[in-house]
Design a protein around this motif. Structure first.
Motif: not given
Ligand code: ZN
Length: 244
Positions: A42-43, A45-47, A52, A119-121, A150, A152, A160
């Motif tokens: 996760y980290d 992927y997000m940063h 991605r 969506c992660t948001k 973002i 996923k 996660e």
């Protein structure tokens, strides 16, 4: 009289005959390749936009979405259609139990599904197919169409938490079932491993179907080592015919 409930816990081994390798298990592809593992962490992927982009490319090439159910998936459907109450708890993200014909409400996906994006948001969900079509059309990292966040895969990445609702339902089924069949799982990854123990603690008949030994074999009433594609249909048809 109501028939007793059969819980089927499935792991990577049930989908091997469908051409899907073990990604997540203790000896799975991800654990053996740190670079591949980053794509599903996760980290990272997000940063990291580059991670991605590579993840989307990997999803395009992934065989999971093209895989078809095999005889073992169909055997679970046959058991359900025989009138035996069945619930599946799966470690797999391939959606093959549903594709074989099991109603979605009877399948609990502990690790989510590779057939959807989220969506992660804003948590909006959509078909993976649509997102992959956008990648194909030239968006290397397609953002959420609702909020720009973002996107996923709707699978549980490393780092996660598992969905507590899904986990709670899995536990309830495990405690309520009469027979607990663990198939194609090494029973070394939580929470799947723990569920086998809970089933045995609550008096279920524990049956382990797996090529390799598992830590729960000595608690099982029955251990089956034969190939899943033939042994599971035989086992489940025996269960359907018996009063347990
Ligand atoms: Zn969104």
């Amino acid at each position: 009289m109501n028939k007793p409930l059969v819980a089927v816990l499935s792991g990577a081994g049930i989908s091997t005959d469908s051409g899907i390798p073990d990604y997540r298990g203790p000896n799975g592809l991800w654990r053996r390749d740190p670079e591949a593992e980053k794509l599903v962490t996760y980290d990272h992927y997000m940063h990291d936009p580059e991670i991605r982009r590579r993840s989307w490319q990997q999803r395009r090439e992934n065989r999971t979405l093209r895989a078809r159910p095999n005889a073992a998936h169909r055997a679970v459907v046959d058991l359900e259609r025989s009138g035996t109450p069945v619930r599946v708890i799966t470690q797999n993200v391939d959606g093959l139990h549903q594709l074989a014909g099991l109603p979605a409400r009877k399948v609990l996906e502990l690790h989510g599904t590779a057939r959807s994006v989220v969506c992660t948001k804003c948590a909006a969900r959509g078909p993976m197919e649509d997102a992959l079509a956008r990648v194909e059309a030239g968006e290397p990292d397609p953002p959420c169409l609702e909020c720009g966040g973002i996107l996923k895969s709707a699978t549980v990445m490393f780092g996660e938490r598992l969905d507590p609702v899904v986990l709670g339902e899995a536990l309830a089924i495990t405690k309520a079932c009469t027979v607990f069949v663990a198939v194609g799982s090494s029973l070394q990854v939580q929470p799947a491993a723990g569920l086998a123990g809970v089933a045995a603690d609550h008096g279920a008949r524990l049956i382990v179907v797996n090529a390799e030994p598992t830590p729960y074999d000595d608690r099982a009433h029955e251990v089956v080592r034969e190939p899943i594609g033939t042994s599971l249909p035989a086992l489940l048809s025996r269960l359907a015919d018996s009063a347990f």
